[in-house]
Design a protein around this motif. Structure first.
Motif, PDB file in Angstrom:
ATOM      1  N   LEU A  92       0.818  -1.205   0.000  1.00  0.00           N
ATOM      2  CA  LEU A  92       0.000   0.000   0.000  1.00  0.00           C
ATOM      3  C   LEU A  92       0.856   1.261   0.000  1.00  0.00           C
ATOM      4  O   LEU A  92       0.449   2.297  -0.540  1.00  0.00           O
ATOM      5  CB  LEU A  92      -0.926   0.004   1.225  1.00  0.00           C
ATOM      6  N   GLN A  93       2.063   1.178   0.595  1.00  0.00           N
ATOM      7  CA  GLN A  93       2.877   2.383   0.785  1.00  0.00           C
ATOM      8  C   GLN A  93       3.163   3.127  -0.517  1.00  0.00           C
ATOM      9  O   GLN A  93       3.071   4.367  -0.553  1.00  0.00           O
ATOM     10  CB  GLN A  93       4.179   2.027   1.501  1.00  0.00           C
ATOM     11  N   PRO A  94       3.545   2.459  -1.628  1.00  0.00           N
ATOM     12  CA  PRO A  94       3.805   3.230  -2.859  1.00  0.00           C
ATOM     13  C   PRO A  94       2.580   3.996  -3.341  1.00  0.00           C
ATOM     14  O   PRO A  94       2.712   5.102  -3.867  1.00  0.00           O
ATOM     15  CB  PRO A  94       4.224   2.150  -3.867  1.00  0.00           C
ATOM     16  N   LEU A  95       1.393   3.413  -3.152  1.00  0.00           N
ATOM     17  CA  LEU A  95       0.181   4.109  -3.562  1.00  0.00           C
ATOM     18  C   LEU A  95      -0.124   5.290  -2.648  1.00  0.00           C
ATOM     19  O   LEU A  95      -0.597   6.336  -3.105  1.00  0.00           O
ATOM     20  CB  LEU A  95      -1.003   3.142  -3.591  1.00  0.00           C
ATOM     21  N   LEU A  96       0.159   5.154  -1.360  1.00  0.00           N
ATOM     22  CA  LEU A  96       0.016   6.282  -0.449  1.00  0.00           C
ATOM     23  C   LEU A  96       0.995   7.402  -0.823  1.00  0.00           C
ATOM     24  O   LEU A  96       0.625   8.588  -0.808  1.00  0.00           O
ATOM     25  CB  LEU A  96       0.261   5.845   0.991  1.00  0.00           C
ATOM     26  N   ASP A  97       2.230   7.044  -1.144  1.00  0.00           N
ATOM     27  CA  ASP A  97       3.218   8.048  -1.540  1.00  0.00           C
ATOM     28  C   ASP A  97       2.763   8.779  -2.811  1.00  0.00           C
ATOM     29  O   ASP A  97       2.903  10.007  -2.918  1.00  0.00           O
ATOM     30  CB  ASP A  97       4.580   7.400  -1.780  1.00  0.00           C
ATOM     31  N   GLN A  98       2.229   8.026  -3.754  1.00  0.00           N
ATOM     32  CA  GLN A  98       1.742   8.637  -4.994  1.00  0.00           C
ATOM     33  C   GLN A  98       0.563   9.571  -4.715  1.00  0.00           C
ATOM     34  O   GLN A  98       0.493  10.682  -5.261  1.00  0.00           O
ATOM     35  CB  GLN A  98       1.323   7.551  -5.986  1.00  0.00           C
ATOM     36  N   ARG A 134      -1.873  14.908  -4.237  1.00  0.00           N
ATOM     37  CA  ARG A 134      -2.654  15.822  -3.395  1.00  0.00           C
ATOM     38  C   ARG A 134      -1.885  17.114  -3.147  1.00  0.00           C
ATOM     39  O   ARG A 134      -2.431  18.215  -3.321  1.00  0.00           O
ATOM     40  CB  ARG A 134      -2.975  15.141  -2.064  1.00  0.00           C
ATOM     41  N   GLU A 135      -0.622  16.998  -2.744  1.00  0.00           N
ATOM     42  CA  GLU A 135       0.168  18.186  -2.429  1.00  0.00           C
ATOM     43  C   GLU A 135       0.393  19.033  -3.669  1.00  0.00           C
ATOM     44  O   GLU A 135       0.321  20.268  -3.620  1.00  0.00           O
ATOM     45  CB  GLU A 135       1.503  17.778  -1.813  1.00  0.00           C
ATOM     46  N   ARG A 136       0.647  18.398  -4.782  1.00  0.00           N
ATOM     47  CA  ARG A 136       0.889  19.146  -6.023  1.00  0.00           C
ATOM     48  C   ARG A 136      -0.358  19.933  -6.422  1.00  0.00           C
ATOM     49  O   ARG A 136      -0.271  21.097  -6.831  1.00  0.00           O
ATOM     50  CB  ARG A 136       1.301  18.191  -7.133  1.00  0.00           C
ATOM     51  N   LEU A 137      -1.534  19.313  -6.310  1.00  0.00           N
ATOM     52  CA  LEU A 137      -2.761  20.002  -6.674  1.00  0.00           C
ATOM     53  C   LEU A 137      -3.056  21.151  -5.714  1.00  0.00           C
ATOM     54  O   LEU A 137      -3.420  22.260  -6.139  1.00  0.00           O
ATOM     55  CB  LEU A 137      -3.931  19.019  -6.707  1.00  0.00           C
ATOM     56  N   LEU A 138      -2.886  20.923  -4.423  1.00  0.00           N
ATOM     57  CA  LEU A 138      -3.136  21.994  -3.462  1.00  0.00           C
ATOM     58  C   LEU A 138      -2.189  23.177  -3.687  1.00  0.00           C
ATOM     59  O   LEU A 138      -2.606  24.338  -3.634  1.00  0.00           O
ATOM     60  CB  LEU A 138      -2.998  21.467  -2.035  1.00  0.00           C
ATOM     61  N   ARG A 139      -0.932  22.890  -3.953  1.00  0.00           N
ATOM     62  CA  ARG A 139       0.022  23.963  -4.233  1.00  0.00           C
ATOM     63  C   ARG A 139      -0.351  24.699  -5.514  1.00  0.00           C
ATOM     64  O   ARG A 139      -0.206  25.921  -5.626  1.00  0.00           O
ATOM     65  CB  ARG A 139       1.431  23.394  -4.372  1.00  0.00           C
ATOM     66  N   ARG A 140      -0.849  23.945  -6.493  1.00  0.00           N
ATOM     67  CA  ARG A 140      -1.246  24.557  -7.774  1.00  0.00           C
ATOM     68  C   ARG A 140      -2.438  25.491  -7.588  1.00  0.00           C
ATOM     69  O   ARG A 140      -2.617  26.441  -8.359  1.00  0.00           O
ATOM     70  CB  ARG A 140      -1.605  23.440  -8.776  1.00  0.00           C
ATOM     71  N   ILE A 191      -9.338  -0.123  -5.736  1.00  0.00           N
ATOM     72  CA  ILE A 191     -10.000   1.163  -5.532  1.00  0.00           C
ATOM     73  C   ILE A 191      -8.980   2.246  -5.180  1.00  0.00           C
ATOM     74  O   ILE A 191      -9.081   3.388  -5.641  1.00  0.00           O
ATOM     75  CB  ILE A 191     -11.072   1.051  -4.435  1.00  0.00           C
ATOM     76  N   VAL A 192      -7.989   1.895  -4.381  1.00  0.00           N
ATOM     77  CA  VAL A 192      -6.936   2.857  -4.034  1.00  0.00           C
ATOM     78  C   VAL A 192      -6.225   3.327  -5.303  1.00  0.00           C
ATOM     79  O   VAL A 192      -5.982   4.529  -5.501  1.00  0.00           O
ATOM     80  CB  VAL A 192      -5.928   2.240  -3.050  1.00  0.00           C
ATOM     81  N   TRP A 193      -5.908   2.398  -6.175  1.00  0.00           N
ATOM     82  CA  TRP A 193      -5.281   2.753  -7.451  1.00  0.00           C
ATOM     83  C   TRP A 193      -6.187   3.670  -8.259  1.00  0.00           C
ATOM     84  O   TRP A 193      -5.729   4.675  -8.829  1.00  0.00           O
ATOM     85  CB  TRP A 193      -4.976   1.486  -8.254  1.00  0.00           C
ATOM     86  N   TRP A 194      -7.478   3.358  -8.310  1.00  0.00           N
ATOM     87  CA  TRP A 194      -8.430   4.149  -9.086  1.00  0.00           C
ATOM     88  C   TRP A 194      -8.516   5.584  -8.556  1.00  0.00           C
ATOM     89  O   TRP A 194      -8.503   6.540  -9.333  1.00  0.00           O
ATOM     90  CB  TRP A 194      -9.799   3.492  -9.070  1.00  0.00           C
ATOM     91  N   VAL A 195      -8.590   5.727  -7.247  1.00  0.00           N
ATOM     92  CA  VAL A 195      -8.664   7.060  -6.655  1.00  0.00           C
ATOM     93  C   VAL A 195      -7.417   7.862  -7.006  1.00  0.00           C
ATOM     94  O   VAL A 195      -7.505   9.057  -7.343  1.00  0.00           O
ATOM     95  CB  VAL A 195      -8.858   6.973  -5.131  1.00  0.00           C
ATOM     96  N   ASN A 196      -6.259   7.232  -6.953  1.00  0.00           N
ATOM     97  CA  ASN A 196      -5.030   7.937  -7.316  1.00  0.00           C
ATOM     98  C   ASN A 196      -5.084   8.473  -8.737  1.00  0.00           C
ATOM     99  O   ASN A 196      -4.717   9.633  -9.000  1.00  0.00           O
ATOM    100  CB  ASN A 196      -3.813   7.020  -7.164  1.00  0.00           C
ATOM    101  N   GLN A 197      -5.537   7.658  -9.673  1.00  0.00           N
ATOM    102  CA  GLN A 197      -5.553   8.136 -11.054  1.00  0.00           C
ATOM    103  C   GLN A 197      -6.599   9.230 -11.243  1.00  0.00           C
ATOM    104  O   GLN A 197      -6.428  10.121 -12.079  1.00  0.00           O
ATOM    105  CB  GLN A 197      -5.740   6.972 -12.046  1.00  0.00           C
ATOM    106  N   GLU A 198      -7.665   9.210 -10.451  1.00  0.00           N
ATOM    107  CA  GLU A 198      -8.650  10.294 -10.514  1.00  0.00           C
ATOM    108  C   GLU A 198      -8.015  11.616 -10.068  1.00  0.00           C
ATOM    109  O   GLU A 198      -8.199  12.653 -10.705  1.00  0.00           O
ATOM    110  CB  GLU A 198      -9.847   9.972  -9.623  1.00  0.00           C
TER     111      GLU A 198
END
Length: 209
Positions: free
Chosen positions: A8-14, A19-25, A180-187
């Motif tokens: 799960l950790q690589p998906l959490l890191d992604q 999330r951080e990139r979008l918030l900063r943007r 589902i975790v993977w899907w949320v990341n790509q969203e």
């Protein structure tokens, strides 16, 4: 649990990166340009939040004003709603504003968090839609934090459990949590990229000061 399963950790890191990139943007004052250097970013304004790059966009609207072009309803709760339509959706799909995309992301994160590790009762009909940029950004940050916190309670068995996330508006009942975790990341990644492009187009179209 405090230590996520190794797969799960690589998906959490992604997710954290997206999330951080979008918030900063959205908020600035700087963001990582991708090569490790800081690029200045102006905070999102209400005018930009509602900006329609082409006529006939789907957006978020005051409920009293009714749905926009080709929409049949306003999703969400409260005095604001997001343009939507029952299946079959309009074709070709309408272009959506930054407000629409951010609301869509926030709803998905908040409701999936609730249906994974919350009351499992949250619905689109009661989910608030925000009529201002600052409120929408804060809601996205809260939804993203809630989803990440929900994942921290998932062990290896949960990751393989079909229907562990009971989100009722997708294929979650038929998918293991890890998918589902993977899907949320790509969203978050692909809608985040769309939002970034809308910001670039809005900035480029403003008169020079």
């Amino acid at each position: 649990m405090t230590t996520p399963p190794p797969r799960l950790q690589p998906l959490l890191d992604q997710f954290d990166f997206a999330r951080e990139r979008l918030l900063r943007r959205l908020t600035g004052p700087v963001m990582d340009s991708g090569d490790g250097t800081d690029t200045r970013v102006e905070p999102l304004t209400d005018d930009e939040y509602f900006w329609e790059p082409v006529p006939g966009c789907w957006s978020v609207r005051r409920r009293a004003d009714g749905p926009g072009p080709r929409a049949t309803l306003l999703a969400g709760g409260g005095t604001w709603g997001r343009d939507a339509a029952a299946y079959p959706h309009p074709w070709p799909p309408p272009v959506t504003t930054l407000a629409w995309r951010l609301s869509h992301l926030t709803e998905m994160l908040a409701l999936r968090a609730d249906h994974t590790a919350g009351t499992r009762s949250a619905t689109r009909e009661r989910h608030p839609v925000h009529g201002d940029a600052a409120g929408a950004i804060a809601a996205f940050a809260d939804g993203a934090a809630a989803w990440r916190q929900a994942l921290l309670g998932a062990d290896d068995a949960a990751l393989d459990t079909v229907g562990y996330c009971g989100y009722p508006y997708g294929s979650d009942a038929e998918e293991p949590l890890l998918d589902i975790v993977w899907w949320v990341n790509q969203e978050v990644l692909h809608h985040g990229a769309e939002i970034a492009l809308l910001r670039d187009l809005y900035r480029a179209g403003r008169p020079a000061v």
